[in-house]
Design a protein around this motif. Structure first.
Motif, PDB file in Angstrom:
ATOM      1  N   ALA A   2      18.813  17.350  -7.715  1.00 14.55           N
ATOM      2  CA  ALA A   2      18.604  17.799  -6.438  1.00 14.55           C
ATOM      3  C   ALA A   2      16.851  17.878  -6.455  1.00 14.55           C
ATOM      4  N   GLY A   3      16.140  17.286  -5.514  1.00 16.41           N
ATOM      5  CA  GLY A   3      14.635  17.311  -5.551  1.00 16.41           C
ATOM      6  C   GLY A   3      14.232  16.234  -4.609  1.00 16.41           C
ATOM      7  N   SER A   4      13.077  15.948  -4.840  1.00 15.09           N
ATOM      8  CA  SER A   4      12.391  14.841  -4.220  1.00 15.09           C
ATOM      9  C   SER A   4      11.877  13.743  -5.118  1.00 15.09           C
ATOM     10  N   ILE A   5      11.742  12.743  -4.420  1.00 13.99           N
ATOM     11  CA  ILE A   5      11.277  11.427  -5.225  1.00 13.99           C
ATOM     12  C   ILE A   5       9.833  11.117  -4.649  1.00 13.99           C
ATOM     13  N   ARG A   6       8.870  11.078  -5.677  1.00 17.95           N
ATOM     14  CA  ARG A   6       7.372  10.643  -5.204  1.00 17.95           C
ATOM     15  C   ARG A   6       6.907   9.880  -6.022  1.00 17.95           C
ATOM     16  N   PRO A   7       5.986   8.935  -5.640  1.00 18.36           N
ATOM     17  CA  PRO A   7       5.143   7.802  -6.403  1.00 18.36           C
ATOM     18  C   PRO A   7       4.228   8.730  -7.453  1.00 18.36           C
ATOM     19  N   HIS A   8       4.165   8.134  -8.511  1.00 12.08           N
ATOM     20  CA  HIS A   8       3.213   8.623  -9.690  1.00 12.08           C
ATOM     21  C   HIS A   8       2.864   7.622 -10.406  1.00 12.08           C
TER      22      HIS A   8
END
Length: 213
Positions: A2-8
């Motif tokens: 449970a959370g977000s997906i962000r570019p890295h």
């Protein structure tokens, strides 16, 4: 997860786990707060894999070509490696905390991925030790998952619980193996969580020592 997906953009400081499989688990950050998944696509997974140095450039190029040819299949392969990653996180965390019994669903997921890898592997000799090996030709877009599942099995068999840690840093929760001589490493990295904790302690001491108006 449970959370977000962000570019890295992955850098060497993201590889502090002490083992390839643990570094995969750590592609999610802030697990102790609001988890953020850094694998925002199959190309990002390949970037991470290249940085680790554990996969041949030729294999990664072949995987990139397969992903470009079928983005939908690449997305599904990424979903499967995420499932393995989250099961490994749950299982490794339970082993570190010496929880019993082991989480059954996580164990079943790792077993499923390991069996999938073994079904596509061939037995080779590494020195004098026989080991199962997978390749892109037989695993396709699941090559990284299969390789990581095989390595996860070896890690879980030999995990030293007295040297396995969960970083207590704020917005971290990364796992790592303590390879220091004295076995007293507390943070995933002194350059990040360690220094941040020292800064907070210093601030709190100065605040407590300041004269009250």
């Amino acid at each position: 997860m449970a959370g977000s997906i962000r570019p890295h953009t992955f850098t060497a400081r993201d590889l502090v786990g002490g083992h390839l499989v643990i570094d995969l688990v750590n592609t999610v950050t802030a697990r102790d707060a609001e988890p953020v998944d850094w694998l925002d696509g199959y190309p990002r997974l390949l970037e991470w894999a290249a940085l680790t140095g554990h996969f041949s450039p030729a294999d990664l190029t072949a995987l990139r070509q397969l992903a470009d040819a079928d983005p939908g299949a690449a997305g599904s392969a990424l979903d499967r490696i995420r499932e393995l990653r989250e099961a490994l996180h749950e299982l490794l965390t339970a082993l570190i905390h010496q929880d019993a019994p082991a989480p059954a669903e996580a164990l079943a997921q790792v077993e499923k991925d390991w069996k999938s890898a073994v079904a596509r592997a061939r037995l080779t000799l590494h020195g004098t030790s026989p080991q199962p090996r997978v390749d892109v030709g037989t695993s396709g877009l699941d090559h990284l998952r299969h390789e990581l599942a095989l390595r996860a099995f070896d890690l879980l068999r030999a995990l030293p619980p007295e040297r396995a840690r969960v970083c207590p840093g704020g917005r971290c929760g990364w796992l790592f193996l303590d390879s220091s001589r004295g076995g007293r490493r507390r943070w995933c990295s002194m350059a990040t969580c360690g220094n941040a904790a020292k800064g907070r302690t210093h601030y709190q001491r100065n605040r407590a020592a300041a004269p009250q108006e």
